[in-house]
Design an enzyme around this catalytic site. Structure first.
Site, PDB file in Angstrom:
ATOM      1  N   ARG A  85      -9.547   0.558   9.425  1.00 14.80           N
ATOM      2  CA  ARG A  85      -9.167  -0.816   9.736  1.00 14.80           C
ATOM      3  C   ARG A  85     -10.238  -1.528  10.561  1.00 14.80           C
ATOM      4  NH1 ARG A  85      -3.194   0.268   9.335  1.00 14.80           N
ATOM      5  NH2 ARG A  85      -2.086  -1.720   9.381  1.00 14.80           N
ATOM      6  N   ARG A 116      11.506  -6.377   4.509  1.00 11.02           N
ATOM      7  CA  ARG A 116      11.409  -4.947   4.799  1.00 11.02           C
ATOM      8  C   ARG A 116      11.998  -4.634   6.179  1.00 11.02           C
ATOM      9  NH1 ARG A 116       5.531  -2.215   4.572  1.00 11.02           N
ATOM     10  NH2 ARG A 116       5.325  -2.938   6.704  1.00 11.02           N
ATOM     11  N   ARG A 143      11.488  -0.978  11.570  1.00 10.60           N
ATOM     12  CA  ARG A 143      10.212  -1.134  12.281  1.00 10.60           C
ATOM     13  C   ARG A 143      10.231  -2.405  13.116  1.00 10.60           C
ATOM     14  NH1 ARG A 143       5.120  -0.132   8.335  1.00 10.60           N
ATOM     15  NH2 ARG A 143       4.210  -1.338  10.046  1.00 10.60           N
ATOM     16  N   LYS A 175       0.823  -1.211   0.000  1.00  8.73           N
ATOM     17  CA  LYS A 175       0.000   0.000   0.000  1.00  8.73           C
ATOM     18  C   LYS A 175       0.863   1.271   0.000  1.00  8.73           C
ATOM     19  CE  LYS A 175      -2.206  -1.139   3.877  1.00  8.73           C
ATOM     20  NZ  LYS A 175      -1.688  -2.469   4.239  1.00  8.73           N
ATOM     21  N   ARG A 196      -0.339  -9.233  13.526  1.00  8.83           N
ATOM     22  CA  ARG A 196      -0.908  -8.206  12.632  1.00  8.83           C
ATOM     23  C   ARG A 196      -1.873  -8.853  11.633  1.00  8.83           C
ATOM     24  NH1 ARG A 196       4.476  -5.693  10.652  1.00  8.83           N
ATOM     25  NH2 ARG A 196       3.236  -4.328   9.335  1.00  8.83           N
TER      26      ARG A 196
HETATM   27  P1  AMP Z   1       0.910   0.244   9.026  1.00  9.94           P
HETATM   28  O1  AMP Z   1       2.016   1.216   8.853  1.00  9.94           O
HETATM   29  O2  AMP Z   1      -0.341   0.617   8.271  1.00  9.94           O
HETATM   30  O3  AMP Z   1       1.332  -1.180   8.786  1.00  9.94           O
HETATM   31  O4  AMP Z   1       0.475   0.319  10.570  1.00  9.94           O
HETATM   32  C1  AMP Z   1       1.386  -0.031  11.589  1.00  9.94           C
HETATM   33  C2  AMP Z   1       0.640  -0.157  12.904  1.00  9.94           C
HETATM   34  O5  AMP Z   1       0.052   1.106  13.244  1.00  9.94           O
HETATM   35  C3  AMP Z   1      -0.516  -1.139  12.929  1.00  9.94           C
HETATM   36  O6  AMP Z   1      -0.058  -2.465  13.168  1.00  9.94           O
HETATM   37  C4  AMP Z   1      -1.334  -0.601  14.090  1.00  9.94           C
HETATM   38  O7  AMP Z   1      -0.744  -0.919  15.344  1.00  9.94           O
HETATM   39  C5  AMP Z   1      -1.199   0.900  13.900  1.00  9.94           C
HETATM   40  N1  AMP Z   1      -2.258   1.438  13.022  1.00  9.94           N
HETATM   41  C6  AMP Z   1      -2.101   2.028  11.800  1.00  9.94           C
HETATM   42  N2  AMP Z   1      -3.285   2.396  11.280  1.00  9.94           N
HETATM   43  C7  AMP Z   1      -4.225   2.023  12.178  1.00  9.94           C
HETATM   44  C8  AMP Z   1      -5.642   2.095  12.216  1.00  9.94           C
HETATM   45  N3  AMP Z   1      -6.344   2.615  11.191  1.00  9.94           N
HETATM   46  N4  AMP Z   1      -6.281   1.609  13.319  1.00  9.94           N
HETATM   47  C9  AMP Z   1      -5.593   1.091  14.341  1.00  9.94           C
HETATM   48  N5  AMP Z   1      -4.265   0.952  14.367  1.00  9.94           N
HETATM   49  C10 AMP Z   1      -3.573   1.420  13.296  1.00  9.94           C
END
Ligand code: AMP
Length: 190
Positions: free
Chosen positions: A89, A128, A134, A14, A146
């Site tokens: 989400r 990654r 991360r 994404k 996740r």
């Molecule tokens: P991402 O960078 O989208 O993979 O998000 C990394 C982490 O951020 C996720 O595993 C969640 O812990 C948190 N996170 C990101 N977006 C959301 C969301 N819309 N709702 C809840 N947690 C989020």
């Protein structure tokens, strides 16, 4: 405005694809994960709270996430459109987003979902993790968690947007360029 939800499980691509779409169509890219990581880096109250969930691979609670997202959108209403990456989400995030955008006189035009098999996702995320720094990319148990969060809380959003006739599935396996082309083919029809 043409607003899209760029959807897919962790590791689907994404963020990578949002960067291309943003350039091509002059859109704003809002990644809730990136906003949380920015807050963690700057040691804000929100960052400290978010970190306690993110480090385990759990979702951050809806209320704080939704409030943060609204503030980001408010800063970016004067644009061709917004790419939502990593948001919504959960069902309540999706309904909150619809209500909020409606109050601003706009809407989500499409959910475009990158479809990638799970074994490829784990491979991509671990790779990654070698360079992203991360913590949630570096440990297979966190990655699995996740995916569980995705299956339990997020995957249902496919039904949510399908019910509104806004769901578009795109094959997320191939070269970055091939996948960008598939996404553009959908975007151009909106
Ligand atoms: P991402 O960078 O989208 O993979 O998000 C990394 C982490 O951020 C996720 O595993 C969640 O812990 C948190 N996170 C990101 N977006 C959301 C969301 N819309 N709702 C809840 N947690 C989020």
């Amino acid at each position: 405005m043409k607003n899209i939800v760029l959807f897919g499980p962790p590791g689907a691509g994404k963020g990578t694809q949002a960067a291309f779409l943003k350039e091509r169509y002059q859109l704003i890219h809002i990644s809730t994960g990136d906003v949380f990581r920015f807050n963690i880096k700057n040691n804000t109250t929100l960052g400290i709270l978010a970190k306690s969930y993110m480090d385990k691979g759990d979702l951050v609670p809806d209320k704080v996430t939704i409030d943060m997202l609204k503030a980001e959108v408010d800063k970016n209403l004067n644009t061709n459109g917004i790419i939502f990456d990593g948001f919504p989400r959960t069902n309540s995030q999706a309904t909150a987003l619809d209500a909020f955008l409606a109050s601003k006189g706009t809407q989500i035009n499409a959910m475009i979902a990158l479809e990638v098999p799970e074994n490829l996702l784990v491979e991509r995320l671990l790779k990654r993790g070698l360079t992203s720094g991360r913590p949630d990319d570096q440990d297979e148990e966190k990655i699995r968690n996740r995916f569980n969060e995705y299956q339990n809380k997020t995957a249902v959003l496919v039904d949510y947007y399908t019910a509104q006739n806004k769901y578009y599935g795109v094959n997320g396996v191939g070269s970055i360029q091939e996948i960008t082309d598939r996404l553009c083919a959908v975007f151009d029809t909106l």
